[in-house]
Design an enzyme around this catalytic site. Sequence first.
Site, PDB file in Angstrom:
ATOM      1  N   LYS A 156       5.595   9.497   8.206  1.00 36.68           N
ATOM      2  CA  LYS A 156       5.456   8.955   9.567  1.00 36.68           C
ATOM      3  C   LYS A 156       6.554   9.455  10.515  1.00 36.68           C
ATOM      4  CE  LYS A 156       2.966   4.944   7.758  1.00 36.68           C
ATOM      5  NZ  LYS A 156       1.611   4.882   8.340  1.00 36.68           N
ATOM      6  N   ASP A 187       9.360   2.865  -1.242  1.00 38.50           N
ATOM      7  CA  ASP A 187       8.387   3.546  -0.392  1.00 38.50           C
ATOM      8  C   ASP A 187       8.758   3.222   1.057  1.00 38.50           C
ATOM      9  OD1 ASP A 187       4.738   3.461  -0.008  1.00 38.50           O
ATOM     10  OD2 ASP A 187       6.344   4.323   1.205  1.00 38.50           O
ATOM     11  N   TYR A 203       0.863  -1.179   0.000  1.00 38.79           N
ATOM     12  CA  TYR A 203       0.000   0.000   0.000  1.00 38.79           C
ATOM     13  C   TYR A 203       0.895   1.222   0.000  1.00 38.79           C
ATOM     14  CZ  TYR A 203      -3.340   3.512   1.772  1.00 38.79           C
ATOM     15  OH  TYR A 203      -4.117   4.633   1.936  1.00 38.79           O
TER      16      TYR A 203
HETATM   17  P1  KE4 Z   1      -0.460   8.468   4.311  1.00 38.55           P
HETATM   18  O1  KE4 Z   1      -0.989   9.132   3.045  1.00 38.55           O
HETATM   19  O2  KE4 Z   1      -1.533   7.680   5.040  1.00 38.55           O
HETATM   20  O3  KE4 Z   1       0.299   9.424   5.224  1.00 38.55           O
HETATM   21  O4  KE4 Z   1       0.678   7.409   3.871  1.00 38.55           O
HETATM   22  C1  KE4 Z   1       0.318   6.409   2.942  1.00 38.55           C
HETATM   23  C2  KE4 Z   1       1.315   5.274   3.044  1.00 38.55           C
HETATM   24  C3  KE4 Z   1       2.294   5.163   2.074  1.00 38.55           C
HETATM   25  N1  KE4 Z   1       3.205   4.172   2.115  1.00 38.55           N
HETATM   26  C4  KE4 Z   1       3.196   3.257   3.119  1.00 38.55           C
HETATM   27  C5  KE4 Z   1       4.219   2.167   3.121  1.00 38.55           C
HETATM   28  C6  KE4 Z   1       2.212   3.330   4.139  1.00 38.55           C
HETATM   29  O5  KE4 Z   1       2.218   2.396   5.129  1.00 38.55           O
HETATM   30  C7  KE4 Z   1       1.264   4.358   4.111  1.00 38.55           C
HETATM   31  C8  KE4 Z   1       0.170   4.475   5.147  1.00 38.55           C
HETATM   32  N2  KE4 Z   1       0.120   3.451   6.127  1.00 38.55           N
HETATM   33  C9  KE4 Z   1      -1.173   3.183   6.713  1.00 38.55           C
HETATM   34  C10 KE4 Z   1      -1.025   2.045   7.716  1.00 38.55           C
HETATM   35  N3  KE4 Z   1      -0.697   0.834   7.117  1.00 38.55           N
HETATM   36  C11 KE4 Z   1      -1.766   4.384   7.354  1.00 38.55           C
HETATM   37  C12 KE4 Z   1      -2.966   4.117   8.231  1.00 38.55           C
HETATM   38  C13 KE4 Z   1      -4.224   4.650   7.619  1.00 38.55           C
HETATM   39  O6  KE4 Z   1      -4.416   4.461   6.396  1.00 38.55           O
HETATM   40  O7  KE4 Z   1      -5.006   5.236   8.399  1.00 38.55           O
END
Ligand code: KE4
Length: 431
Positions: free
Chosen positions: A267, A239, A144
């Site tokens: 993060k 990523d 993701y």
């Molecule tokens: P954000 O747009 O949510 O800040 O980041 C997206 C993203 C991109 N790449 C990786 C590897 C990620 O894990 C994420 C977001 N992670 C999720 C949890 N697995 C965020 C939690 C959520 O969607 O509320």
Amino acid sequence: MKTQKSIELFEQAQNFIPGGVNSPVRACKSVGVSPLFIERAIGCKIYDADGNEYIDYVGSWGPMILGHLHPDVVKKITQTLDNGMSFGAPTELEIELAEMLTESISGLEKIRMVNSGTEATMSAIRLARGFTKKEMVIKFDGCYHGHADTLLVQAGSGIATLGIPGSPGVPESIVKHTISLPFNDIEAVKKVMAEKGGNIACIIVEPVAGNMGMVKPAPGFLKALREETTKHGSLLIFDEVMTGFRVAFGGAQVLYDIEPDLTCLGKIIGGGMPVGAYGGKKEIMDNIAPDGPVYQAGTLSGNPIAMAAGIATISQLKQPGFYEELDKKTEKLCNGLKQAADNAGIKVTVDHAGSMMGLFFTGNDVNNFDDAKTCDLGLFSAYYRGMLDKGIYLAPSQFEAGFVSSAHSEDDIEATIKAAESVMEEIGRSH
Ligand code: KE4
């Protein structure tokens, strides 16, 4: 646990917010509990609206590697706040964080701040397409990368949790440029690159997957991606939104000694404030506006308060022995959880990469998304609910990773293992 206040707040929230939450996975739909509304957190503890205390292994989905309200982070934020919140103009703080990040990751010569991981990966993809003048993108099933249209194909995390195959609203004309392959399948990558390498702008990968549960790269997988992209004039994008400064100082590219062309971060580099970033060699990054033609912008990008939180957080991670100690704690926790399941006759696969951990309710090895989908989701839900009742706050999905922070004490780890022993025993009896 009495959670009446959270239940009432959830009912109210659903009147104004889709699903009552501002991010789907928080709704806890897949584990069948009404989501806790959190009132406060400090260290490794988190407290819900009913005043219940939990040991937190979500850590805001990764950012809180120091635990909540680390005094140095709070101090840096409040000092910065005294000077204002947002100017929409460059500040010295942005240079300070950019310099810290480029010094920590050799492949990063220049870096652009954005406000989320999604923005970081979306921008990196656009840059890869603009730089290579090619259109297609390869990603991996169960990985993701945020919710940009191009990447909502066979995604993990909330998509996997909610079983949304892709998403309505994402036009076929967009996703036809995206190919999703099985994670760790080197032969599949070589075959597609041989056929289409001439039009593959980039391969984007979570170097340690964290959105199908935690799955490590197979030996040689990352090296093969590096070789294939170099061979075909495509860019390799790591990523590292989740793995950056989590699995090692710098991230997975340091741990596995593979240098991607572009790195996406988020993060931890924001210390809990909304920050994402993407970066790479000058030759590529100088194509980004205003110096280059590839456009990307953001009103709050490089926000001073967010930069302050990131600077203070990364500064702590430089402490000698920080990662060694955190890895040891995580190893102890994983061994304890595995032992608890074994004693109860429950088949689990447990592993960790630094302080990022995964526990799968399957006896199979888990090397890709198909393996992860063999998990017993009913068992996972029972485990999740049992642990919550015992004051352990886990990610409400089998397809997420867990995170240990420097604020988790030996006692907290022991208490978590003890809770797991009891919960696994209960599950073992009733399943
Ligand atoms: P954000 O747009 O949510 O800040 O980041 C997206 C993203 C991109 N790449 C990786 C590897 C990620 O894990 C994420 C977001 N992670 C999720 C949890 N697995 C965020 C939690 C959520 O969607 O509320």
